[in-house]
Design an enzyme around this catalytic site. Structure first.
Site, PDB file in Angstrom:
ATOM      1  CD  GLU A 188     -20.773 -15.124  -1.638  1.00 20.44           C
ATOM      2  OE1 GLU A 188     -21.799 -15.793  -1.887  1.00 20.44           O
ATOM      3  OE2 GLU A 188     -20.634 -13.937  -1.950  1.00 20.44           O
ATOM      4  CB  CYS A 219     -44.580 -59.404  16.552  1.00 26.05           C
ATOM      5  SG  CYS A 219     -42.823 -59.176  16.285  1.00 26.05           S
TER       6      CYS A 219
HETATM    7  S1  IVH Z   1     -24.769 -16.791  -6.368  1.00 30.18           S
HETATM    8  C1  IVH Z   1     -26.203 -15.119 -10.344  1.00 30.18           C
HETATM    9  N1  IVH Z   1     -23.839 -17.694  -4.058  1.00 30.18           N
HETATM   10  O1  IVH Z   1     -26.254 -22.417  -6.086  1.00 30.18           O
HETATM   11  C2  IVH Z   1     -25.734 -15.575  -9.010  1.00 30.18           C
HETATM   12  N2  IVH Z   1     -25.391 -19.038  -5.254  1.00 30.18           N
HETATM   13  O2  IVH Z   1     -25.820 -23.886  -8.568  1.00 30.18           O
HETATM   14  C3  IVH Z   1     -26.141 -16.946  -8.695  1.00 30.18           C
HETATM   15  N3  IVH Z   1     -25.996 -21.124  -4.115  1.00 30.18           N
HETATM   16  O3  IVH Z   1     -28.842 -20.920  -7.918  1.00 30.18           O
HETATM   17  C4  IVH Z   1     -26.157 -17.302  -7.294  1.00 30.18           C
HETATM   18  N4  IVH Z   1     -24.738 -20.825  -2.338  1.00 30.18           N
HETATM   19  O4  IVH Z   1     -29.225 -21.360  -5.393  1.00 30.18           O
HETATM   20  C5  IVH Z   1     -24.647 -17.929  -5.114  1.00 30.18           C
HETATM   21  N5  IVH Z   1     -22.954 -18.366  -2.004  1.00 30.18           N
HETATM   22  C6  IVH Z   1     -23.765 -18.587  -3.048  1.00 30.18           C
HETATM   23  C7  IVH Z   1     -24.540 -19.752  -3.145  1.00 30.18           C
HETATM   24  C8  IVH Z   1     -25.348 -19.954  -4.283  1.00 30.18           C
HETATM   25  C9  IVH Z   1     -25.603 -21.621  -2.937  1.00 30.18           C
HETATM   26  C10 IVH Z   1     -26.947 -21.783  -5.032  1.00 30.18           C
HETATM   27  C11 IVH Z   1     -27.948 -20.869  -5.688  1.00 30.18           C
HETATM   28  C12 IVH Z   1     -27.684 -21.008  -7.164  1.00 30.18           C
HETATM   29  C13 IVH Z   1     -27.059 -22.378  -7.221  1.00 30.18           C
HETATM   30  C14 IVH Z   1     -26.256 -22.575  -8.485  1.00 30.18           C
END
Ligand code: IVH
Length: 668
Positions: free
Chosen positions: A115, A432
């Site tokens: 993703e 100005c």
């Molecule tokens: S999964 C336990 N999927 O990235 C599962 N997170 O750096 C955790 N994020 O806290 C989340 N896109 O806020 C997941 N496709 C995605 C995501 C995603 C952005 C964010 C999310 C997470 C952070 C971690």
């Protein structure tokens, strides 16, 4: 203790403190002090040291806990399932090790769900019998802030779904983000209002979600994408199937999610998005790789901070190297001077970059920038990219130290720089030409008087001497306008119609349109809800102004200075005479004065929505503010009121009342 070990202990302590500080800037203040990449480097160093010297690892280390976004102004609730973070890497090689660890746990070929990693702020939505009942931020991972009312303003999030087709009780998590277009719009406005622009769309999204007024959130243009379905006994065996079902129920699910058989396909997906992501209308900072099989996910489980079944590959921020040709010094409507770099055109994130903001003289000194230097530019979503550093190894004898101007490039007045301000100013605010024209452009802008015309029209009218103060706009005639170059009857009529319409603009828009320094759109609204009409505002003393929670020293000073100038009172009389509104409509919706002069802070949940309570406060003449201070009259505490607010009220000796007592107060 050996030197190495001693050093490690000291460094672990330093890194932990530094990371905690950055967590606060990032998650609470929404204003990061370093880039994500630099943050990840520090975290990596900490984790490496903790691995080498496990005796110094504590459960409170920033490597073990997720940064907290909890704020005082919101009711807080525990998460049903902890809301964790993700392990991450900038290195493809490390993905092979991730894959190896996964494969050790199964004898089947592994399928991954890949993703986009959306760069926003995490949200957890709870649906019961098809109804959205609660939206919580990540908070500290265990307890989150209740932002339900704000989330309900986001168009792509369903408030209800047919309960026959969905599980009776589930959570769906994802990311709230701000598309580039909305981000650019917001920051342009903020710059114009002299509010600090957001550093990137992520901070803008997180900051917007934490607004106390859902009306403001609605205007911010937030969007959402969901990527994780949770609940007891959900009828799915694979993550991808859960997302497909959620999509069919009407949830916003990314169309770019893809199943990959084995790590090589994952890497191909990553490679393809490294380029393609530059053309997306929103910010992404990497790719998330998740084990698709839910049974295998359960088997792999979690560490203290993140799932073992998922990881993130992060893209390095994009930068380009180019040459600085010259620096322009632009004067804005308040007289503030902004140095803007002219660059040799260079390709960056799909667009050609020719200019970059240098902010102020201190910034130029900090970069030690010279004309003809080779400089790195970075975009990070902003419209105007920024110069991050100079490539000193390429500096040659043609390099020249830039001479910061001592006089206004337009009117020639000597520039001033106040100790407490970062920018230089042209003090000639009434004469100005650049400043006057910019003030007109602000006056007619959409959120001010909303007069449909562009900069060119203002330029033309000003140069012809047809407008010198705002009131002149209201005396323009069709006959005069059609004498101007390129003006036809129809254009003149439309322009005049739009000017006529602007008389309907509410008081807060008029107040904003005046262009008083430091008074942005939001502050103008707050001032109006407190003072109701211009006479009350003009008669307010410094103490009266400071008694308003949102008004600090700088704003109070700016308001006092503005109204102390007789030219401004004269202008207001003229604008009043042509029919602009200088009184708030809100007063007409007044039910009583029972709460007149009272400032009430609310916390927790009530038998009616928080918005309704806020409405009751203002319609009875009171004022609602977000945080408890010595100026608070009552803390109106509902169910699950924020413990921090209660504590503060007790400390300051502020009376805490419940909903019943509040109803008594406003009873006729
Ligand atoms: S999964 C336990 N999927 O990235 C599962 N997170 O750096 C955790 N994020 O806290 C989340 N896109 O806020 C997941 N496709 C995605 C995501 C995603 C952005 C964010 C999310 C997470 C952070 C971690």
């Amino acid at each position: 203790m050996g030197i190495k070990k001693q050093y490690a202990q000291k460094r672990i302590k330093e890194l932990s403190e530094e990371l905690r500080r950055h967590n606060h800037s990032y998650y609470v203040l929404n204003s990061p002090t370093i880039s994500d990449f630099e943050y990840d480097l520090l975290m990596n160093e900490l984790m490496t040291l903790e691995k080498m010297f496990p005796e110094f690892l504590t459960s409170a280390s920033p490597s073990q806990v997720v940064g907290s976004d909890k704020n005082e102004g919101f009711a807080q609730y525990p998460h049903r399932f902890p809301m964790l973070s993700l392990g991450n890497t900038y290195n493809i090689e490390e993905l092979y090790s991730f894959d190896e660890r996964i494969r050790k746990a199964t004898d089947q070929p592994v399928q991954y769900c890949c993703e986009l990693k959306f760069d926003g702020t995490a949200i957890c939505l709870t649906y019961k019998n098809g109804i959205l009942v609660r939206a919580l931020t990540r908070g500290d991972g265990t307890i989150g802030d209740d932002v339900t009312e704000n989330v309900k303003t986001i168009a792509s999030i369903p408030h209800s779904i047919a309960k026959e087709i969905t599980p009776a009780d589930f959570e769906i998590r994802g990311e709230i983000f701000m598309p580039y277009e909305a981000f650019d719009r917001l920051n342009l406005q903020r710059e114009e209002d002299e509010e600090t622009p957001f550093a990137n769309p992520r901070n803008a999204a997180a900051g917007s979600l934490k607004q106390q007024d859902p009306g403001i959130v609605r205007e911010r243009g937030l969007d959402c994408v969901l990527y994780h379905l949770l609940g007891e006994n959900l009828p799915f065996n694979r993550h991808y199937d859960a997302l497909s079902s959620a999509k069919s129920w009407g949830f916003p699910i990314s169309e770019h999610t893809q199943l990959c058989n084995g790590i090589e396909e994952v890497i191909a997906y990553i490679r393809s998005w490294d380029e393609k992501r530059k053309y997306l209308p929103y910010a992404t900072d990497g790719i998330v790789i998740k084990v698709n099989d839910l049974a295998l996910q359960r088997k792999l489980g979690f560490t203290a901070k993140s799932p073992r079944w998922a990881t993130a590959y992060k893209f390095k921020p994009e930068e380009a190297l180019t040459r600085l040709i010259s620096i322009d010094y632009q004067v804005g409507r308040t007289g503030a001077v902004t140095p803007v770099a002219n660059l040799e055109p260079v390709q960056l994130s799909g667009t050609v970059v020719k200019r970059a903001s240098l902010h102020n003289s201190e910034q130029m000194e900090a970069l030690d920038i010279h004309i003809n230097d080779w400089v790195y530019v970075e975009k990070g979503g902003e419209i105007i990219p920024k110069i991050t550093r100079v490539e000193l190894s390429r500096r040659d004898s043609s390099a020249q130290v830039p001479q910061y101007p001592t006089h206004c490039p337009d009117c020639g007045s000597e520039l001033v720089k106040r100790e407490d301000e970062a920018k230089h100013f042209c003090p000639n605010s009434d004469h100005c030409p650049t400043q006057i024209k910019a003030k007109f452009v602000h006056f007619i802008s959409r959120k001010a008087m909303n007069i449909i015309a562009g900069e060119a029209t203002i330029e033309q009218l000003f140069e012809k001497g047809m407008i010198s103060d705002f009131a002149d706009l209201y005396h323009l005639t069709r006959e005069e306008l059609i004498t101007l170059d390129g003006w036809k009857e129809r254009a003149a009529e439309r322009f005049l119609e739009s000017i006529e319409n602007s008389k309907k603009a509410p008081f807060h828009s008029v107040l904003f349109a005046l262009g008083i320094r430091h008074i942005g759109e939001t502050t103008a609204k707050m001032i109006v809800s407190h003072f109701h009409n211009i006479d009350a505002l003009m008669g307010a003393s410094r103490e009266d102004l400071l008694a308003v929670d949102e008004i600090g020293e700088i704003m109070a000073e700016s308001i006092l200075q503005y109204f102390a100038d007789p030219k401004h009172s004269e202008l207001i009389s003229k604008l009043r005479a042509v029919g602009l509104k200088f009184e708030s409509e809100g007063d007409k919706g007044r039910i009583s004065d029972r709460l007149e002069g009272m400032t009430i802070v609310i916390s927790g949940n009530f038998s009616v929505s928080r918005e309704e309570i806020k409405g009751l406060i203002t319609s009875h003449g009171g004022k609602n503010t977000g945080s408890v201070s010595k100026n608070t009259t009552y803390l109106l505490a509902g169910e699950k009121a924020g413990p921090e607010k209660l504590k503060k009220a007790e400390k300051l000796g502020i009376e805490i009342i419940d909903e019943n007592s509040f109803n008594e107060l406003i009873k006729h």
